[in-house]
Enzyme design. Sequence first.
Site, PDB file in Angstrom:
ATOM      1  CB  SER A  27     -49.463-102.847 -19.926  1.00 52.06           C
ATOM      2  OG  SER A  27     -50.701-103.120 -20.473  1.00 52.06           O
ATOM      3  CG  HIS A  58     -52.585 -98.474 -21.687  1.00 51.12           C
ATOM      4  ND1 HIS A  58     -52.260 -99.182 -22.815  1.00 51.12           N
ATOM      5  CD2 HIS A  58     -52.710 -99.373 -20.702  1.00 51.12           C
ATOM      6  CE1 HIS A  58     -52.208-100.462 -22.508  1.00 51.12           C
ATOM      7  NE2 HIS A  58     -52.485-100.612 -21.241  1.00 51.12           N
ATOM      8  CG  HIS A  80     -56.106-103.944 -24.698  1.00 50.64           C
ATOM      9  ND1 HIS A  80     -55.679-102.795 -24.081  1.00 50.64           N
ATOM     10  CD2 HIS A  80     -55.031-104.779 -24.724  1.00 50.64           C
ATOM     11  CE1 HIS A  80     -54.402-102.922 -23.748  1.00 50.64           C
ATOM     12  NE2 HIS A  80     -53.984-104.113 -24.129  1.00 50.64           N
ATOM     13  CE1 TYR A  82     -58.753-104.848 -21.235  1.00 52.03           C
ATOM     14  CE2 TYR A  82     -57.128-106.227 -22.336  1.00 52.03           C
ATOM     15  CZ  TYR A  82     -57.434-105.172 -21.493  1.00 52.03           C
ATOM     16  OH  TYR A  82     -56.427-104.459 -20.908  1.00 52.03           O
ATOM     17  CD  GLU A  83     -59.118-100.830 -23.631  1.00 52.59           C
ATOM     18  OE1 GLU A  83     -58.954 -99.861 -22.891  1.00 52.59           O
ATOM     19  OE2 GLU A  83     -58.497-100.988 -24.698  1.00 52.59           O
ATOM     20  CB  ALA A 110     -47.374-106.330 -19.979  1.00 43.12           C
ATOM     21  CG  MET A 199     -55.389-110.305 -22.225  1.00 36.09           C
ATOM     22  SD  MET A 199     -56.114-109.454 -20.830  1.00 36.09           S
ATOM     23  CE  MET A 199     -55.889-110.668 -19.521  1.00 36.09           C
ATOM     24  CB  SER A 200     -52.397-106.690 -26.802  1.00 37.56           C
ATOM     25  OG  SER A 200     -51.086-106.927 -26.335  1.00 37.56           O
ATOM     26  CG  ASN A 223     -48.015-111.801 -14.801  1.00 37.60           C
ATOM     27  OD1 ASN A 223     -48.194-110.849 -15.564  1.00 37.60           O
ATOM     28  ND2 ASN A 223     -48.639-112.946 -14.954  1.00 37.60           N
ATOM     29  CG  HIS A 235     -53.078-103.287 -14.608  1.00 32.67           C
ATOM     30  ND1 HIS A 235     -53.144-104.022 -15.780  1.00 32.67           N
ATOM     31  CD2 HIS A 235     -52.731-102.043 -14.964  1.00 32.67           C
ATOM     32  CE1 HIS A 235     -52.845-103.234 -16.784  1.00 32.67           C
ATOM     33  NE2 HIS A 235     -52.601-102.017 -16.335  1.00 32.67           N
TER      34      HIS A 235
HETATM   35  N1  HPA Z   1     -52.310-113.208 -18.597  1.00 27.94           N
HETATM   36  C1  HPA Z   1     -52.845-112.495 -19.592  1.00 27.94           C
HETATM   37  N2  HPA Z   1     -52.442-111.279 -19.929  1.00 27.94           N
HETATM   38  C2  HPA Z   1     -51.444-110.728 -19.210  1.00 27.94           C
HETATM   39  C3  HPA Z   1     -50.845-111.401 -18.152  1.00 27.94           C
HETATM   40  C4  HPA Z   1     -51.294-112.724 -17.824  1.00 27.94           C
HETATM   41  O1  HPA Z   1     -50.814-113.399 -16.890  1.00 27.94           O
HETATM   42  N3  HPA Z   1     -49.879-110.582 -17.662  1.00 27.94           N
HETATM   43  C5  HPA Z   1     -49.903-109.440 -18.398  1.00 27.94           C
HETATM   44  N4  HPA Z   1     -50.843-109.524 -19.342  1.00 27.94           N
END
Ligand code: HPA
Length: 260
Positions: A27, A58, A80, A82-83, A110, A199-200, A223, A235
Amino acid sequence: MNLSETKAFLVGKGFSETVDAAVILGSGLGGFTAMVENGISVPYQEIPGFPEVTVAGHGGELIQGMVGDKRVLVYSGRFHHYEGHPLERTVIPVRIASEFNAKSLVVSNAAGSINTRFSVGDLMLIDDFMRFGFKSSTGNEMASTRYANNNEIKLAHKVGLDLGIQLRQGTYMFVKGPVYETSAEIRAFRYLGADAVGMSTVPELLEAQKLGLKSLGITLITNMSTGVSKQKLEHGEIKEVADSRKEDFGRLVAEILQRM
Ligand code: HPA
């Protein structure tokens, strides 16, 4: 659709039959494509056998070209779990890289920092990972997984020193998402020894190992994860942080590719 048909399609677009390496961009990190010289770009939606990419930020294109002396496949945009993509489909980019005889793979992402000593904007080399409670590799085998990339970690640290780019190292917690974690989950993950959460990446690294590619995962801390700081997660911020580290990330990955 089998992989040799996908490859034939890409060769028809002008791709060479073989590459040295592949890079999957996480990302906000799509700016790396600017490092590619003489690149041929094909949008994901044109590639037979490729699922659609949906998340904002993306690009969704596959580029083949030169980074320094290396011929590289660069995936801008990823699939992903999750998608709704089955794990088997999220690793298609790795399988195609292998089909092109890539010998190494750099995967970026990310992620949120669990480690309170890390800061937003830090780059972390993934030395191991945890998979929280769901199937995360494509095999059916029950054997234990040992992900090993010590040589690549060493090499990346050397590159970081040579280029003057500070690098962290740590354990990545793979969650399915797409929702962010609760504070209690983050406390638990920290207690378990995880440094960052995302998540990847894990399915791709495991697939690369399975196919015999050298692999390296690089996390950009975009973050502090839930509860670590008072800020709410959005995001949009991911893109801002990624843009601020674009240059270092590009130089780092380009040089790692030369030496891997
Ligand atoms: N949690 C999960 N996935 C993420 C985060 C997070 O804080 N930041 C970027 N991808």
